[in-house]
Design a protein around this motif. Structure first.
Motif, short mmCIF file in Angstrom:
data_model
loop_
_atom_site.label_atom_id
_atom_site.label_comp_id
_atom_site.label_asym_id
_atom_site.label_seq_id
_atom_site.Cartn_x
_atom_site.Cartn_y
_atom_site.Cartn_z
N UNK A 227 0.95 -1.13 -0.14
CA UNK A 227 -0.27 -0.07 -0.07
C UNK A 227 0.80 1.30 0.18
N UNK A 228 2.11 1.29 1.17
CA UNK A 228 2.83 2.41 1.14
C UNK A 228 3.65 2.61 -0.21
N UNK A 229 3.74 1.53 -0.88
CA UNK A 229 4.61 1.55 -2.18
C UNK A 229 3.45 2.28 -3.34
N UNK A 230 2.07 2.18 -3.27
CA UNK A 230 1.45 2.07 -4.36
C UNK A 230 1.15 3.74 -4.00
N UNK A 231 1.31 4.66 -3.16
CA UNK A 231 1.25 6.22 -2.99
C UNK A 231 -0.04 6.50 -3.99
N UNK A 232 -1.11 6.03 -2.97
CA UNK A 232 -2.39 7.12 -3.30
C UNK A 232 -2.29 8.10 -2.33
N UNK A 233 -2.92 9.19 -3.66
CA UNK A 233 -3.19 9.84 -2.33
C UNK A 233 -4.50 9.92 -1.50
N UNK A 234 -4.84 11.42 -0.72
CA UNK A 234 -5.36 11.45 -0.03
C UNK A 234 -6.89 12.19 -1.13
N UNK A 235 -8.00 11.71 -1.28
CA UNK A 235 -8.86 12.65 -2.13
C UNK A 235 -10.19 12.88 -1.41
N UNK A 236 -10.87 14.43 -1.85
CA UNK A 236 -12.32 14.48 -0.91
C UNK A 236 -13.01 14.85 -1.87
N UNK A 237 -14.53 14.45 -1.39
CA UNK A 237 -14.93 15.03 -2.04
C UNK A 237 -16.55 15.31 -1.19
N UNK A 238 -17.16 16.18 -1.88
CA UNK A 238 -18.50 16.29 -0.92
C UNK A 238 -19.73 16.27 -1.54
N UNK A 239 -20.13 14.92 0.06
CA UNK A 239 -21.64 14.84 -1.13
C UNK A 239 -23.11 15.14 -0.08
N UNK A 240 -24.03 15.23 -0.81
CA UNK A 240 -24.89 15.42 -0.42
C UNK A 240 -26.02 13.70 0.82
N UNK A 241 -26.59 14.51 1.92
CA UNK A 241 -27.11 13.39 3.16
C UNK A 241 -27.37 12.17 2.38
N UNK A 242 -28.01 12.43 1.16
CA UNK A 242 -28.68 11.21 1.11
C UNK A 242 -27.86 10.11 0.52
N UNK A 243 -26.94 11.02 0.14
CA UNK A 243 -25.50 9.79 -0.10
C UNK A 243 -24.94 9.51 0.38
N UNK A 244 -25.22 9.78 1.10
CA UNK A 244 -23.93 9.58 2.56
C UNK A 244 -24.51 8.48 3.61
N UNK B 84 -6.86 5.64 -2.32
CA UNK B 84 -6.98 4.17 -3.34
C UNK B 84 -9.03 3.06 -2.91
N UNK B 85 -9.07 2.65 -2.44
CA UNK B 85 -10.07 1.42 -2.35
C UNK B 85 -10.64 2.27 -1.25
N UNK B 86 -10.17 2.03 -0.36
CA UNK B 86 -10.87 2.63 1.43
C UNK B 86 -10.93 4.28 1.01
N UNK B 87 -12.51 4.30 1.68
CA UNK B 87 -13.52 5.67 1.81
C UNK B 87 -14.09 5.53 2.79
N UNK B 88 -13.99 7.13 3.14
CA UNK B 88 -15.11 7.50 4.93
C UNK B 88 -15.43 8.56 5.46
N UNK B 89 -16.31 8.88 5.65
CA UNK B 89 -16.54 9.75 6.62
C UNK B 89 -15.75 10.39 6.91
N UNK B 90 -15.10 11.78 7.14
CA UNK B 90 -13.86 12.32 7.34
C UNK B 90 -14.19 14.44 7.03
N UNK B 91 -14.43 15.03 8.66
CA UNK B 91 -13.58 15.91 8.36
C UNK B 91 -12.56 16.65 7.70
N UNK B 92 -11.35 15.74 7.67
CA UNK B 92 -10.31 16.09 6.96
C UNK B 92 -9.71 17.06 8.52
N UNK B 93 -8.67 17.52 7.33
CA UNK B 93 -7.75 17.87 6.38
C UNK B 93 -7.26 16.73 6.67
N UNK B 94 -6.67 16.02 5.24
CA UNK B 94 -5.22 14.86 4.82
C UNK B 94 -3.81 15.74 4.98
N UNK B 95 -3.03 15.03 4.85
CA UNK B 95 -1.30 15.72 4.77
C UNK B 95 -1.14 14.82 3.05
#
Length: 286
Positions: free
Chosen positions: A229-246, A275-286
């Protein structure tokens, strides 16, 4: 009919009494080894005014001391994996036996109230050159809290793990129900329940969520996956969603849905992914 019910009741009482006596006899046959024979190489007995307290020790003498207190129907050896881990990290670990469990001294008429257990814990802590961090589990938490209140200067800090504390009790103990006051009855009741292998073995098995323990091979596979996972070096990406989608994304996740409900209306709802992992989060991530 009444006569039959009376006879049946008498038979049941006799059967229960016979079973209690049988379990008491079996317990006495099991517990025949002396304390010295049961002691381990790392065992030590701390002499206190409250009796000799058995402890198991591990780790360097100059390490920060950690004093471990077990829960009900336990003994110091139940902390073995914990003591080994802490010792490898440089801590001096002392796991004690709270009587009447384990190898600590016990005698008839001994006081096992919460306050008395606290004084025993404190007596062991006071024998150490450096105040220890006190860690207590389950019913051991009652005595640990009493020790913290009675002698805070003798302790570096305190940690309670899944503490079983009776709120509203003063810790001095309560009078037993009349049927349990005779010593023989109490011993027979204990022999047929908490010290009976026919009862405790299946009971403890129910507490084990996962039967298989992690082995060194498992650690190697986990570490290899982490390195990939470290070698793949996936960046942290953020997206805003509507409450129903969440709600759809978090369907079935009770805790996360509760956190979602705490976000005020109008505030952004964001998910972070790596990567394949996503979660509800306020962030930010470095």
């Amino acid at each position: 009919m009444l006569r039959f019910l009376i006879r049946l009741l008498i038979v049941l009482i006799v059967a229960v009494a016979a079973a209690l006596v049988a379990f008491w006899f079996m317990a006495n046959r099991r517990e025949v080894q002396s304390v010295d024979a049961l002691a381990l190489p790392e065992s030590r007995f701390v002499e206190t005014v409250h009796g000799a307290i058995h402890v198991l020790e591990d780790g360097p003498e100059n390490g920060v001391p950690v004093l471990l207190v077990h829960g009900s129907v336990g003994w110091a050896g139940l902390w073995r994996d914990t003591t080994s881990t802490l010792a490898r990290q440089g801590y001096r670990v002392i796991a004690l036996d709270l009587p009447p469990m384990g190898l600590s001294e016990r005698f008839r008429g001994m006081d096992y109230s919460r306050q008395a257990q606290g004084l025993r814990i404190l007596a062991v802590a006071e024998t150490l050159e450096t105040p220890p961090v006190l860690v207590a589990h389950s019913f051991g938490a009652g005595g640990a809290v009493e020790a913290m209140m009675a002698g805070p200067q003798a302790l570096r800090g305190g940690v309670i793990v899944a503490g079983a504390l009776g709120l509203g009790q003063d810790g001095t103990g309560q009078d037993l129900p009349l049927p349990l006051r005779p010593l023989l009855v109490r011993e027979a009741a204990l022999a047929s329940t908490v010290t009976n292998p026919l009862v405790t073995k299946p009971l403890f098995q129910q507490f084990v969520f996962q039967k298989d323990r992690i082995t060194p091979d498992d650690f190697e596979r986990i570490e290899a996956e982490m390195q990939q996972i470290i070698k793949e070096d996936h960046p942290f990406e953020v997206r805003e969603v509507l409450r129903d989608e969440a709600k759809d994304i978090l369907k079935g996740q009770t805790y996360k849905l509760e956190r979602l409900s705490e976000i005020p209306e109008g505030d952004p709802i964001t998910f972070y992914s790596c990567g394949e992992f996503q979660d509800l989060c306020r962030g930010p991530h470095v």
